[in-house]
Design an enzyme around this catalytic site. Sequence first.
Site, PDB file in Angstrom:
ATOM      1  N   LEU A  21       0.862  -1.178   0.000  1.00 31.99           N
ATOM      2  CA  LEU A  21       0.000   0.000   0.000  1.00 31.99           C
ATOM      3  C   LEU A  21       0.898   1.227   0.000  1.00 31.99           C
ATOM      4  CD1 LEU A  21      -3.039  -0.339   2.469  1.00 31.99           C
ATOM      5  CD2 LEU A  21      -3.103   0.155   0.029  1.00 31.99           C
ATOM      6  N   ASP A  22       0.663   2.165  -0.919  1.00 39.67           N
ATOM      7  CA  ASP A  22       1.461   3.385  -0.974  1.00 39.67           C
ATOM      8  C   ASP A  22       1.354   4.149   0.338  1.00 39.67           C
ATOM      9  OD1 ASP A  22       2.133   2.832  -3.598  1.00 39.67           O
ATOM     10  OD2 ASP A  22       0.482   4.016  -4.427  1.00 39.67           O
TER      11      ASP A  22
END
Length: 296
Positions: free
Chosen positions: A37-38
Site C-alpha cells: 500500500l502506498d
Amino acid sequence: MYGWINIDKPCGISSASVVSRVKKILNVKKVGYAGTLDPLASGILPIAIGEATKLMPYAVDVQKSYIFTVQWGEQRTTDDASGEIIKKSNIVPHFEEINKIIPNFIGMIEQVPPNFSAIHVDGVRAFKLARNGQEFELSSRYVNVVRLKLLSFSRENNTADFYLLCKKGVYVRSIARDLGIRLGCFGYVAKLRRVRVGYFKQKNAITLDKLKILHNNGDTHKYLLPLWYVLQDIKHLDDVFCSVEISKIKNGQNIQLNNLYMVKNCDMCYVSTHSVPVAICSIANNVIKPVRVFNV
C-alpha cells in the site's frame, strides 16, 4: 507465534514501516506483508507472522477492493497527490461523460504502471530512476479489472469517487491517470483506501495502536488469525493421516493416497493434525506431495 494480522494501515507511513512497527510490538523477527500500500493510501494490509510468511502467494494472488477519489484538472509525476504538476486543464468532466467511458476500464485491460512504482527497469526500481530524473518507459501489461463504479461526483471540487474490484497487478493510480487522459481533463489519485484483500476485510481490521494494546494485555486471540485463514479455498485434511505419515510429510516425503473420496476434484490440500499446521501439499496420480512444510 504464527498466523495473520489484519492491519488497518494509516495514511502517511509505508507498508515496510508497518512491518517494522509490528516486529517491535510483538518482539518477533519473521514478519511480512501481502500487497504493498502506498504511503498516502490507507486500509487493509495483511501481515504474516512466522510460518505464515510461507503462504504469502495465497494472500497476494486474490481479488482486492478499493475506494478512491480522483482529482480532475491536473496530471502529476507520481499520479497521486505527492507528485509535481506536469499538466493542467480547465475542463470539468460531467457525470455522464465519466460513466460513459468506465466500461473501457473493465475486464482485461492494457495498463502502463506509474513511473513511480516498484517495477524493475534493468534491475533498478522504476521509482528510483524517476526520483533521479532519468528518462525511461515502462511497458504496458494486461491486468484484470472486475468492477469499476462511479460512486459520487463533485463539480464544486472537481472530484469523483470510485469503487474498484480487481485482481493482482492493477495500479489504481494508472486508472486515475488514464481516466483523466480519456476525458481530456487529466487526473490523479487524491485519496485511496483499500477495503478488502481476499478474506481480509474492514470489519476485523485493527490499527497498530489497537494491536499494541491487545498484545500488552495478552489478548493474542483477539488479533491473531489462524494460518489457514488464507487457505479457505483449499481442501483441508485434519487428522486424516497417521503419525508415521505425518512424519513423512514433515520430512518432505510423498504419501500414497487410499481414501480418494476425501480429496476428489482438487489438486492442492492443507494438511494438519489436531488442528496444528503440517504442510501445503499437491495432489496428483493418487499421490500427495509436500510443497510447503510448516515448522510449528
